[in-house]
Design a protein around this motif. Structure first.
Motif, short mmCIF file in Angstrom:
data_model
loop_
_atom_site.label_atom_id
_atom_site.label_comp_id
_atom_site.label_asym_id
_atom_site.label_seq_id
_atom_site.Cartn_x
_atom_site.Cartn_y
_atom_site.Cartn_z
N ASP A 1 0.88 -1.17 0.00
CA ASP A 1 0.00 0.00 0.00
C ASP A 1 0.92 1.21 0.00
N LEU A 2 1.04 1.86 -1.16
CA LEU A 2 2.08 2.88 -1.37
C LEU A 2 1.51 4.27 -1.60
N ALA A 3 0.29 4.51 -1.23
CA ALA A 3 -0.28 5.84 -1.43
C ALA A 3 -0.80 6.38 -0.10
N PRO A 4 -0.82 7.71 0.01
CA PRO A 4 -0.61 8.72 -1.02
C PRO A 4 0.84 8.80 -1.50
N LEU A 5 0.98 8.94 -2.81
CA LEU A 5 2.29 8.98 -3.45
C LEU A 5 2.41 10.29 -4.21
N THR A 6 3.52 10.99 -3.99
CA THR A 6 3.74 12.28 -4.66
C THR A 6 4.85 12.14 -5.70
N PRO A 7 4.50 12.11 -6.99
CA PRO A 7 5.53 12.01 -8.03
C PRO A 7 6.40 13.27 -8.08
N ASP A 8 7.48 13.16 -8.80
CA ASP A 8 8.40 14.29 -8.98
C ASP A 8 7.68 15.46 -9.63
N PRO A 9 7.80 16.68 -9.07
CA PRO A 9 7.14 17.85 -9.67
C PRO A 9 7.54 18.08 -11.12
N GLY A 10 8.81 17.79 -11.44
CA GLY A 10 9.25 17.95 -12.82
C GLY A 10 8.53 17.00 -13.76
N LEU B 1 -6.93 15.03 -27.70
CA LEU B 1 -6.97 14.70 -26.27
C LEU B 1 -6.90 15.99 -25.46
N PRO B 2 -7.63 16.06 -24.34
CA PRO B 2 -7.57 17.26 -23.50
C PRO B 2 -6.24 17.34 -22.77
N ALA B 3 -5.90 18.53 -22.30
CA ALA B 3 -4.70 18.70 -21.48
C ALA B 3 -4.84 17.89 -20.20
N SER B 4 -3.73 17.43 -19.67
CA SER B 4 -3.76 16.59 -18.48
C SER B 4 -4.34 17.34 -17.28
N ASP B 5 -5.22 16.66 -16.55
CA ASP B 5 -5.78 17.23 -15.32
C ASP B 5 -5.41 16.38 -14.10
N LEU B 6 -4.34 15.56 -14.22
CA LEU B 6 -3.95 14.69 -13.11
C LEU B 6 -3.47 15.54 -11.93
N PRO B 7 -3.91 15.20 -10.71
CA PRO B 7 -3.49 15.97 -9.53
C PRO B 7 -2.05 15.67 -9.14
N GLU B 8 -1.56 16.39 -8.16
CA GLU B 8 -0.17 16.25 -7.73
C GLU B 8 0.08 14.99 -6.91
#
Length: 342
Positions: free
Chosen positions: A176-185, A198-205
């Motif tokens: 169980d590895l979430a919440p997981l925060t990917p690299d901001p870059g 395709l629409p622009a990405s709306d994935l959260p941080e």
């Protein structure tokens, strides 16, 4: 009264003797392990090994451990490692890991930061010491690479436990590895990807959920004979895999096992909900070249059209006859599960 006093003194003396013999055995075992690793060509160093905890625990502390493989370039070091075990059940150990560790990979160095990171290992009380469970957990974990990327975890847990239903060499791996925060870059790169239709990405941080369980069957049990038996995976069953990242969700299940030639064979089915968020992630990760993205999207649209819900894309990772493919896309040779020596 004298007999009772004599008995108490005798028991105390025996217990004290047991602790000192046991603590010396623990210390000498660690010292011997470092010496054996050095003789095998591994860089294995430390600044001291001590055992405390009298009379009810064996508290092992290894100061400034450093391990490195000169051939592969992989290594690990930390300011200390502490391992604890109760004297009456030494087959169950708990390790406390420092707030900062350094993992060296062939192409980068990763600093691991943590808060209250703990690990435990429990064997079954028998002469073969078969593994019962190993588990790592903590309230937070961060990874920072000198290659420029970062990764953060909130409260997490990873574990491997013996499962008798899978046979004497069967285990369940859970995570169980979430919440997981990917690299901001990386997130910025995902949002910068522009793909026609395709629409622009709306994935959260933050990735809200990433958990699952996998059944593993080895060629031999994980016990004190593992060094000679050298267990290898023979069967992998994905029982559950679940990802939830904003509107993007994925699940997977399937079985892969070694075929007659030792290659991985089987099928893993992956269902992706709101798949139109996926191509930008694949481009940002370097899995798909930007110029190929429109072609990949058209292929995904065609496959999704075969589903009752156009938002759901169902693909299968197929491993057969030493080759593997993902849906209609060939991926190349299948991995070898059984070592050439068998």
């Amino acid at each position: 009264m004298r007999k009772l006093l004599f008995l108490m003194i005798a028991v105390t003396a025996l217990w004290s003797g047991y602790w000192f013999v046991g603590s010396n055995a623990v210390r000498e075992g660690v010292v011997t392990w470092f010496a054996d690793a050095t003789r095998q060509g591994i860089t294995a160093e430390n600044a001291g090994v001590t055992v405390a905890g009298f009379p009810n625990r064996f508290d092992l502390t290894i100061d400034e451990p450093r391990l490195a493989d000169p051939v592969s370039g992989a290594g690990w070091q930390a300011p200390f490692v502490q391992v604890f075990a109760m004297t009456w059940k030494p087959w169950h150990v708990i390790a406390a890991l420092p707030p900062e560790q350094v993992v060296t990979l062939p192409d980068q160095v990763v600093t691991v930061g943590s808060d209250g990171l703990m690990a435990s290992a429990r064997a079954k009380p028998s002469t073969d010491l078969p593994l019962a469970e190993v588990r790592t957990a903590g309230p937070s974990l961060s990874l920072a690479s000198d290659a420029g990327w970062t990764l953060g975890l909130g409260e997490f847990t990873v574990g491997l436990r013996a499962d008798e239903a899978l046979g004497p060499a069967g285990y369940e791996f859970g995570f169980d590895l979430a919440p997981l925060t990917p690299d901001p870059g990386f997130l910025a790169a995902v949002k910068a990807v522009s793909i026609p239709d395709l629409p622009a990405s709306d994935l959260p941080e933050v990735v809200e959920a990433l958990w699952g369980s996998v059944y593993l069957t080895f060629s031999a049990p994980l016990d004190r004979h593992a060094g000679k038996a050298r267990p290898h995976l023979r069967r992998v069953e994905i029982n559950q895999f679940n990802l939830s990242w904003g509107e993007l969700a994925a699940s997977a299940s399937g079985v892969v096992e070694a075929d007659g030639n030792g290659y991985a064979a089987g099928r893993v089915t992956i269902d992706v909900t709101n798949w139109d968020r996926l191509p930008a992630v694949l481009v940002a990760a370097g899995v798909v070249q930007p110029e190929m993205a429109p072609t990949i999207v058209r292929g995904m649209q065609a496959l999704a059209a075969q589903s009752p819900d156009m938002k759901v894309l169902s693909l299968s990772l197929v491993l057969e006859d030493g080759r593997m493919s993902f849906g209609p896309f060939p991926l190349g040779p299948a991995p070898l599960m059984v070592p050439p020596s068998g």
